[in-house]
Scaffold this active site. Sequence first.
Site, PDB file in Angstrom:
ATOM      1  N   LYS A  30      42.495  -6.462 -23.442  1.00 34.52           N
ATOM      2  CA  LYS A  30      41.587  -6.370 -22.401  1.00 34.52           C
ATOM      3  C   LYS A  30      40.149  -6.809 -22.576  1.00 34.52           C
ATOM      4  CE  LYS A  30      44.592  -2.411 -21.883  1.00 34.52           C
ATOM      5  NZ  LYS A  30      45.296  -2.633 -20.574  1.00 34.52           N
ATOM      6  N   TRP A  49      48.210   6.887 -19.722  1.00 32.66           N
ATOM      7  CA  TRP A  49      48.480   6.437 -20.997  1.00 32.66           C
ATOM      8  C   TRP A  49      48.246   7.747 -22.070  1.00 32.66           C
ATOM      9  CZ3 TRP A  49      50.878   2.440 -21.772  1.00 32.66           C
ATOM     10  CH2 TRP A  49      50.884   1.331 -20.995  1.00 32.66           C
ATOM     11  N   ASP A 108      42.026   6.617 -27.748  1.00 31.88           N
ATOM     12  CA  ASP A 108      42.607   5.307 -27.205  1.00 31.88           C
ATOM     13  C   ASP A 108      41.369   4.624 -26.498  1.00 31.88           C
ATOM     14  OD1 ASP A 108      43.913   3.396 -26.114  1.00 31.88           O
ATOM     15  OD2 ASP A 108      45.332   4.585 -25.123  1.00 31.88           O
TER      16      ASP A 108
HETATM   17  N1  PMP Z   1      46.451   2.693 -23.879  1.00 29.34           N
HETATM   18  C1  PMP Z   1      45.738   2.235 -22.569  1.00 29.34           C
HETATM   19  C2  PMP Z   1      44.664   3.006 -22.028  1.00 29.34           C
HETATM   20  C3  PMP Z   1      46.324   0.964 -21.929  1.00 29.34           C
HETATM   21  O1  PMP Z   1      45.609   0.429 -21.103  1.00 29.34           O
HETATM   22  C4  PMP Z   1      47.387   0.411 -22.442  1.00 29.34           C
HETATM   23  C5  PMP Z   1      48.060  -0.933 -21.988  1.00 29.34           C
HETATM   24  N2  PMP Z   1      47.629  -1.198 -20.830  1.00 29.34           N
HETATM   25  C6  PMP Z   1      48.211   0.984 -23.600  1.00 29.34           C
HETATM   26  C7  PMP Z   1      47.440   2.106 -24.243  1.00 29.34           C
HETATM   27  C8  PMP Z   1      49.237   0.506 -24.110  1.00 29.34           C
HETATM   28  O2  PMP Z   1      48.890  -0.758 -24.904  1.00 29.34           O
HETATM   29  P1  PMP Z   1      49.921  -1.714 -25.554  1.00 29.34           P
HETATM   30  O3  PMP Z   1      50.605  -2.438 -24.459  1.00 29.34           O
HETATM   31  O4  PMP Z   1      48.900  -2.537 -26.394  1.00 29.34           O
HETATM   32  O5  PMP Z   1      50.973  -0.761 -26.479  1.00 29.34           O
END
Ligand code: PMP
Length: 365
Positions: A198, A104, A174
């Site tokens: 989550k 991510w 994040d």
């Molecule tokens: N950052 C992290 C640490 C994630 O786990 C995720 C999704 N699994 C995201 C960003 C992306 O999130 P979104 O699908 O809400 O854009």
Amino acid sequence: MEERIYNFSAGPATLPLPALEAARKDLLNYQGIGMSVLEIRHRSQVFAEIIEKAQANLRHLLNVPDHYQILFFQGGASLQFSMVAMNFLRGSGKSADYILTGSWGNKAIKEAKKEGTVRVVWDGKEGNYHRIPEPSELDFYPDAAYVHATPNETIQGVEFSSPPDTGDVPLVCDMSSDFLSCPIDVEKYGIIYAGAQKNAGPAGVTLVILREDLLDRIPENLPSLLDYRTMVKGKSLYNTPPVFAIYFVMLVTRWLRDEIGGLEKMAVLNEGKAKTLYDVIDSSDGFYRGHAEPGSRSNMNVTWRLPSENLEKEFVRRAKEKGLDGLKGHRSVGGIRASIYNAMPVSGVESLREFMLEFRSENGS
Ligand code: PMP
């Protein structure tokens, strides 16, 4: 009620049963208003109270100081990858420092590069992102626009035990997959963002906690919805917000506050759940091999391999038969991932533990 299974998927993830039950009760007629939260006007008094309660619960749980705003966005954490860089890197004349501990973080960097100069201060690629850096490995640029980190990498299952010290440079995190999992000192952060799906609620809303003085650094002429000031001025109601998702965040944060008893208690439960699984991995004589190094292990996403891909497939299949769903690891790491967010009950982790022991005794050498 039909029996519920244990859902170990990484997100959207399992939600607290009391919150689901409260939503079911409210569904057709929210507190006597004769309609559901799915149908109410976002500018109604009823919704004003819901969003205020959600904010108040979050402020209480995380002890958020008054000079931080709590905002609700759409577009997921992925939009925040761009927004952070558009608002604080674009036109700043500075570079931004990124700590890269997994998939991510990589996506965040990709978006930031479109807005300005990015310095990757640490990259865990060599070990396929199996650990977080030591503080001594991090050398931040004192004039950086900000430092960005992903305290918990959902795919690799690595987690910082404490935030990196960035001095006067704002730390942007994040926190999608560790938000509300344990107490944090909000004052250590410039911006925290997290997709709700989550630990905080259903998909569709992203939480942002932002230090107010940073708003002065935002360049002019950004699209209104991508400028943090718009949501601050509009109190997250500039346009139609995800009404039901925000209502659900209110329910989940109420559950955390009133039924769990706050984040310290939640953290103890989370550590216990994670330890249960890591203990099985560590005492399996190499049958289960954890992806993350012990000092970098995540309490939210436990990742491990089995001796062969065939056994991994069999593990996932058999687990599903036993009502343990969503255990297939992400393709970039392979193997198994058990996401054990706040709402995963201890009984779910115990069932997984028993299954792991049984599977090993049947398939181990
Ligand atoms: N950052 C992290 C640490 C994630 O786990 C995720 C999704 N699994 C995201 C960003 C992306 O999130 P979104 O699908 O809400 O854009």
